[in-house]
Design an enzyme around this catalytic site. Structure first.
Site, mmCIF file in Angstrom:
data_model
loop_
_atom_site.group_PDB
_atom_site.id
_atom_site.type_symbol
_atom_site.label_atom_id
_atom_site.label_comp_id
_atom_site.label_asym_id
_atom_site.label_seq_id
_atom_site.Cartn_x
_atom_site.Cartn_y
_atom_site.Cartn_z
ATOM 1 N N GLY A 86 14.856 95.979 127.478
ATOM 2 C CA GLY A 86 14.706 94.813 126.191
ATOM 3 C C GLY A 86 14.568 93.471 126.677
ATOM 4 N N GLY A 102 13.436 90.436 125.594
ATOM 5 C CA GLY A 102 13.437 89.902 124.170
ATOM 6 C C GLY A 102 14.212 88.505 124.244
ATOM 7 C CB ALA A 103 15.519 86.002 121.685
ATOM 8 C CG LEU A 104 20.770 88.832 124.344
ATOM 9 C CD1 LEU A 104 21.713 88.893 123.041
ATOM 10 C CD2 LEU A 104 20.955 89.966 125.344
ATOM 11 C CG ASN A 127 23.972 91.432 117.320
ATOM 12 O OD1 ASN A 127 25.057 90.726 117.893
ATOM 13 N ND2 ASN A 127 22.973 91.438 117.038
ATOM 14 C CE LYS A 139 27.980 87.333 118.532
ATOM 15 N NZ LYS A 139 27.168 88.166 119.325
ATOM 16 C CG ASN A 183 26.745 89.141 115.056
ATOM 17 O OD1 ASN A 183 26.260 87.926 115.026
ATOM 18 N ND2 ASN A 183 27.084 89.858 116.105
ATOM 19 C CB SER A 226 18.907 88.317 115.888
ATOM 20 O OG SER A 226 20.176 88.714 115.390
#
Length: 320
Positions: free
Chosen positions: A18, A20-22, A113, A200, A204, A270
């Protein structure tokens, strides 16, 4: 601490599932620091293979002109650490992906997440090869192979054990943390992964959920007194959910999260980005699973339940 643990970090190989952004941000930082990193890409594969990865960061921009990019997991080498950074809506693909990329003595670090995500991975590779991580990162992918890091970046990692029993701090946690710290990523080691995951969710659940339902950025939610009050109510419900699972979140934690978000640059979450791009939302892992965990213990979380139902409706309508 991790930086007192002596070993050769350059012996560790990493797989990023993955990019992506992370995953793209953390993987790029690890490669920049000199580690062996392999990236799984889908739509960006041809572009990144040709042009590399660009990272705009508050800590300094950089470009990786050469990356080890792969279009399929079964073409990747088996690695010591597999960083799972896919959206949880893609976890049905993991039984075909993970066995190819994780070494027999390797570990899957789940940077996803929600709650219960490690359970899914443990069924595939075994509980002893799973670790969880919570990312406190503001980052977006703004174009193919182009990641914009806006703020924060810390990761908290913890060992997974069956039924989320607290597993303490291990040598391999320290080794992985040292790799990330070498790459300029602040790390925290958690003795209790379940507590860390509930903590977290304090951020979130309100911000991801309300950003979609109310079509708002984090700064808009915080500047309006009604939505700020709703954010805080949702946070306290998450604290109660954790308590039902025998995990006590400190009283000052909610105020700390509100303070961090007040200081944060205006941010589109996100989940809001996924909604705007008409991608499936991570509703079950981020909302459904925590509700089920708490309800099995007899807890009632009415605001989170309503938010979950609203998101289910919006997600269903958005993806049709």
């Amino acid at each position: 601490m991790a930086n007192q643990f002596i070993y050769n970090s350059f012996q560790h190989s990493y797989a990023i599932l993955g990019t992506g952004a992370l995953g793209g941000y953390y993987g790029a930082c690890l490669q920049k620091a000199g580690l062996n990193v392999n990236f799984l890409l889908h739509s960006d594969y041809e572009y990144v293979k040709k042009h590399g990865l660009v990272v705009e960061s508050k800590n300094g921009d950089f470009t990786l002109t050469q990356v080890q990019a792969y279009p399929e997991a079964n073409k990747m080498p088996a690695c010591d650490v597999v960083i799972l950074a896919l959206k949880t809506t893609q976890n049905h693909l993991l039984p075909q992906m993970l066995p190819h990329v994780v070494k027999d003595n390797g570990v899957v670090l789940v940077l996803q997440n929600g709650l219960g995500v490690e359970d899914e991975v443990a069924k595939i590779v075994g509980a002893e090869r799973v670790m969880g991580g919570l990312c406190f990162l503001c980052s977006n992918k703004v174009a193919p192979g182009h990641i914009r890091h806006l703020d924060y970046g810390e990761i908290k990692i913890g060992e997974y054990a069956a039924n989320y029993q607290a597993a303490g701090i291990t040598n391999r946690m320290q080794q992985i943390a040292a790799d990330f710290e070498l790459a300029g990523i602040k790390m925290e080691l958690a003795e209790d992964l379940l507590l860390a995951r509930w903590q977290k969710l304090v951020w979130n659940i309100p911000y991801n959920g309300l950003s979609v339902v109310l079509d708002a950025r984090t700064d808009e939610l915080m500047s309006n007194p009604d939505t700020r009050s709703l954010v805080e109510e949702l946070m306290w419900e998450v604290v109660n959910g954790a308590k039902s699972c025998d995990r006590i979140i400190p009283q000052n934690f909610v105020e700390t999260m509100l303070h961090y978000t007040n200081k944060m640059k205006p941010y589109r979450t996100s989940m809001k980005i996924d909604y705007d791009e008409k991608r499936p939302l991570e509703v079950e892992t981020m909302f459904g699973n925590p509700l089920r965990f708490a309800q099995e213990k007899g807890a009632n979380l009415p605001n989170i339940t309503m938010l979950y139902q609203q998101l289910k409706f919006l997600d269903s309508r958005n993806c049709n």
